[in-house]
Scaffold this motif. Structure first.
Motif, mmCIF file in Angstrom:
data_model
loop_
_atom_site.group_PDB
_atom_site.id
_atom_site.type_symbol
_atom_site.label_atom_id
_atom_site.label_comp_id
_atom_site.label_asym_id
_atom_site.label_seq_id
_atom_site.Cartn_x
_atom_site.Cartn_y
_atom_site.Cartn_z
ATOM 1 N N GLN A 153 0.822 -1.195 0.000
ATOM 2 C CA GLN A 153 0.000 0.000 0.000
ATOM 3 C C GLN A 153 0.864 1.257 0.000
ATOM 4 O OE1 GLN A 153 -2.702 -0.213 3.285
ATOM 5 N NE2 GLN A 153 -4.009 -1.720 2.288
ATOM 6 N N GLU A 154 2.082 1.158 0.520
ATOM 7 C CA GLU A 154 2.952 2.315 0.567
ATOM 8 C C GLU A 154 3.302 2.794 -0.845
ATOM 9 O OE1 GLU A 154 6.300 1.260 2.869
ATOM 10 O OE2 GLU A 154 5.218 1.112 4.755
ATOM 11 N N GLU A 155 3.358 1.862 -1.809
ATOM 12 C CA GLU A 155 3.733 2.220 -3.160
ATOM 13 C C GLU A 155 2.674 3.097 -3.831
ATOM 14 O OE1 GLU A 155 4.441 -1.419 -5.131
ATOM 15 O OE2 GLU A 155 6.072 -2.040 -3.813
ATOM 16 N N ARG A 156 1.437 3.052 -3.309
ATOM 17 C CA ARG A 156 0.365 3.808 -3.919
ATOM 18 C C ARG A 156 0.209 5.207 -3.324
ATOM 19 N NH1 ARG A 156 -2.197 -1.388 -3.450
ATOM 20 N NH2 ARG A 156 -3.384 -0.694 -1.649
ATOM 21 N N LEU A 157 1.035 5.566 -2.372
ATOM 22 C CA LEU A 157 0.944 6.893 -1.786
ATOM 23 C C LEU A 157 1.370 7.945 -2.806
ATOM 24 C CD1 LEU A 157 2.428 6.309 1.786
ATOM 25 C CD2 LEU A 157 0.035 6.495 1.129
ATOM 26 N N SER A 158 0.628 9.037 -2.855
ATOM 27 C CA SER A 158 0.966 10.103 -3.795
ATOM 28 C C SER A 158 2.203 10.847 -3.311
ATOM 29 C CB SER A 158 -0.203 11.079 -3.931
ATOM 30 O OG SER A 158 -0.383 11.810 -2.722
ATOM 31 N N ASP A 159 2.880 11.509 -4.242
ATOM 32 C CA ASP A 159 4.061 12.296 -3.893
ATOM 33 C C ASP A 159 3.714 13.392 -2.893
ATOM 34 O OD1 ASP A 159 5.644 10.775 -5.526
ATOM 35 O OD2 ASP A 159 5.545 12.151 -7.231
ATOM 36 N N ALA A 165 3.927 14.147 4.765
ATOM 37 C CA ALA A 165 4.331 13.279 5.872
ATOM 38 C C ALA A 165 5.754 13.599 6.339
ATOM 39 C CB ALA A 165 4.238 11.810 5.449
ATOM 40 N N ILE A 166 6.639 13.877 5.382
ATOM 41 C CA ILE A 166 8.017 14.234 5.737
ATOM 42 C C ILE A 166 8.041 15.556 6.492
ATOM 43 C CG2 ILE A 166 10.270 14.895 4.812
ATOM 44 C CD1 ILE A 166 9.772 12.926 2.522
ATOM 45 N N LEU A 167 7.298 16.539 6.005
ATOM 46 C CA LEU A 167 7.261 17.845 6.670
ATOM 47 C C LEU A 167 6.682 17.724 8.075
ATOM 48 C CD1 LEU A 167 6.091 20.133 3.715
ATOM 49 C CD2 LEU A 167 8.364 20.050 4.776
ATOM 50 N N VAL A 185 9.150 15.925 -3.875
ATOM 51 C CA VAL A 185 9.004 14.485 -4.096
ATOM 52 C C VAL A 185 8.491 14.245 -5.506
ATOM 53 C CG1 VAL A 185 7.958 12.348 -3.277
ATOM 54 C CG2 VAL A 185 8.420 14.199 -1.651
ATOM 55 N N ARG A 186 9.203 13.390 -6.229
ATOM 56 C CA ARG A 186 8.792 13.016 -7.578
ATOM 57 C C ARG A 186 8.887 11.501 -7.717
ATOM 58 N NH1 ARG A 186 12.168 17.452 -8.434
ATOM 59 N NH2 ARG A 186 11.140 19.318 -9.279
ATOM 60 N N GLU A 187 7.722 10.865 -7.895
ATOM 61 C CA GLU A 187 7.655 9.400 -8.039
ATOM 62 C C GLU A 187 8.364 8.694 -6.889
ATOM 63 O OE1 GLU A 187 9.076 8.342 -11.873
ATOM 64 O OE2 GLU A 187 7.443 9.334 -12.936
ATOM 65 N N GLY A 188 8.166 9.195 -5.694
ATOM 66 C CA GLY A 188 8.730 8.561 -4.499
ATOM 67 C C GLY A 188 10.163 8.928 -4.206
ATOM 68 N N VAL A 189 10.787 9.716 -5.075
ATOM 69 C CA VAL A 189 12.172 10.154 -4.864
ATOM 70 C C VAL A 189 12.144 11.517 -4.169
ATOM 71 C CG1 VAL A 189 14.360 10.765 -5.927
ATOM 72 C CG2 VAL A 189 12.981 8.884 -6.872
ATOM 73 N N VAL A 190 12.750 11.591 -3.002
ATOM 74 C CA VAL A 190 12.725 12.800 -2.179
ATOM 75 C C VAL A 190 13.998 13.610 -2.423
ATOM 76 C CG1 VAL A 190 12.676 13.710 0.181
ATOM 77 C CG2 VAL A 190 11.340 11.668 -0.415
ATOM 78 N N GLU A 191 13.833 14.917 -2.624
ATOM 79 C CA GLU A 191 14.973 15.826 -2.732
ATOM 80 C C GLU A 191 14.877 16.839 -1.602
ATOM 81 O OE1 GLU A 191 15.155 17.632 -6.552
ATOM 82 O OE2 GLU A 191 15.816 15.801 -7.570
#
Length: 233
Positions: A153-159, A165-167, A185-191
């Motif tokens: 289910q984690e894979e379906r989380l939107s960016d 969530a990070i903030l 966040v772009r496609e699960g990649v966090v900058e």
């Protein structure tokens, strides 16, 4: 990892011993089975204690204990001295076992169990239900929590959900200066962009982001905090 519980991690088929088993037989059992501890149960299945390698080594070391002089005996705790004597000279499992047990229910989380092991400085916890032994979770078992595949289910989380969530996690930490940081966040990649106070902060930010569900990768693009910003209130 948070979803895993004691029920998922425990070894259910636990080797147990009766309270009257001789110490030598307990030691042989541990060696033959390649295990480091055995719970002690009475005939009704009630959990009485646990005999660990440490208990057996304590008994072996006790054979070289020197008899205390009368002066040292005046300041010794009689109860503790009696307990040590029984545990270092006992001949049965009941006499040498540890009775101060750390137990958890079957729904205890992996994180809670890890906290107990670290806080109590122990190697295992007993899993119980209504006073009955259900299994054992050891440090080795907890490694399974670290290597478990992520929840699908984690894979379906939107960016955007990941970013929020990070903030939210950053705002809970006193060492994070959110004023000088931004998250993309772009496609699960966090900058991570902006300024970080020091290398320890950058490392902690990466760890924080990596623990958020749905994050596939973290790229630290922060820069050292300029000297003039240290002076700002």
């Amino acid at each position: 990892m948070a979803a895993l519980t004691a029920r998922d991690l425990m070894t259910p088929d636990v080797v147990t011993v009766p309270p009257d088993m001789p110490v030598q037989a307990v030691a042989r059992l541990l060696a033959d089975r390649g295990i480091s501890a055995v719970p002690v149960l009475d005939r009704e299945g009630t959990l009485l204690g646990i005999v660990t390698e440490s208990d057996l080594l304590r008994r072996l070391a006790g054979e070289e204990d020197e008899r205390r002089g009368w002066l040292a005996g005046l300041f010794a705790d009689p109860s503790r001295a009696a307990d040590r004597y029984a545990r270092t000279h006992g001949t049965t499992a009941a006499e040498v076992m540890t009775t101060q047990l750390v137990t958890v229910p079957e729904d205890a989380t992996a994180a809670h169990i890890a906290h107990l092991l670290e806080e109590r400085r122990i190697r295992r916890v007993l899993v119980v239900r209504e006073g009955r032994l259900r299994g054992i979770v050891s440090r080795a078992d907890l490694l399974r929590a670290l290597t478990a595949p992520p929840d699908r289910q984690e894979e379906r989380l939107s960016d955007e959900r990941i970013r929020r969530a990070i903030l939210a996690a950053m705002r809970k930490e006193p060492w994070v200066d959110t004023f000088h940081l931004s998250v993309e966040v772009r496609e699960g990649v966090v900058e991570l962009h902006g300024f970080a106070r020091d290398q320890a902060t950058r490392r902690a930010l990466r760890v924080l982001a990596e623990t958020v569900p749905g994050v596939r990768e973290v790229r630290d693009l922060t820069q050292p905090l300029p000297a003039y910003l240290y002076l700002m209130p």
